[in-house]
Scaffold this active site. Structure first.
Site, short mmCIF file in Angstrom:
data_model
loop_
_atom_site.label_atom_id
_atom_site.label_comp_id
_atom_site.label_asym_id
_atom_site.label_seq_id
_atom_site.Cartn_x
_atom_site.Cartn_y
_atom_site.Cartn_z
CB CYS A 1 -1.31 -0.13 1.07
SG CYS A 1 -0.53 0.47 2.65
CB CYS B 1 -2.26 -2.85 8.02
SG CYS B 1 -3.30 -3.13 6.60
FE1 FES Z 1 -1.47 0.84 3.74
FE2 FES Z 1 -3.29 -0.19 6.00
S1 FES Z 1 -3.32 0.04 3.89
S2 FES Z 1 -1.32 -0.10 6.31
#
Ligand code: FES
Length: 122
Positions: free
Chosen positions: A33, A102
């Site tokens: 992400c 995450c």
């Molecule tokens: Fe990036 Fe959760 S979406 S750490």
């Protein structure tokens, strides 16, 4: 999507910020992400006496960092190295499957911060 406990910790995270003269710093990025996290540790005689984090990440990243930093306080560095994201997620009562990645940030950042401490100690 998140359970009540995760939302509560996300709304009132503990240990946000920086430590003056930290003994170990771990900075990691989440490849999936692009979010980043830094954990700073104060360590005395191989015991973690304080832990703080800063994160540019989602609610799951904030909740797991807060929980992980709370969990490692008072631990020896040896025990803290064994802390897994799974244990942190369990403590939070679970995370949605698509948010599990995450929770890896906190585990990795703590490990890096301890490695940093150990490398300086040598
Ligand atoms: Fe990036 Fe959760 S979406 S750490």
């Amino acid at each position: 999507m998140y359970n009540e406990k995760v939302m509560e910790v996300f709304r009132n995270p503990k240990n946000v910020g920086e430590i003056e003269n930290p003994d170990g710093v771990g900075r990691v990025g989440n490849a999936s992400c692009g979010d980043i996290m830094e954990i700073q540790l104060k360590i005395e005689n191989d015991i973690i006496v304080d832990a703080k984090f800063r994160t540019f990440g989602c609610a799951a990243a904030i909740a797991t960092s807060s929980t992980a930093t709370e969990m490692v306080k008072g631990m020896t560095v040896e025990d803290a190295l064994k802390l897994t994201n799974k244990k942190v997620v369990e403590t939070l009562g679970g995370l949605p499957a698509q948010k599990l990645h995450c929770s890896v940030l906190a585990e990795e950042a703590i490990k890096k911060a301890i490695e940093d401490y150990l490398s300086k100690k040598k």
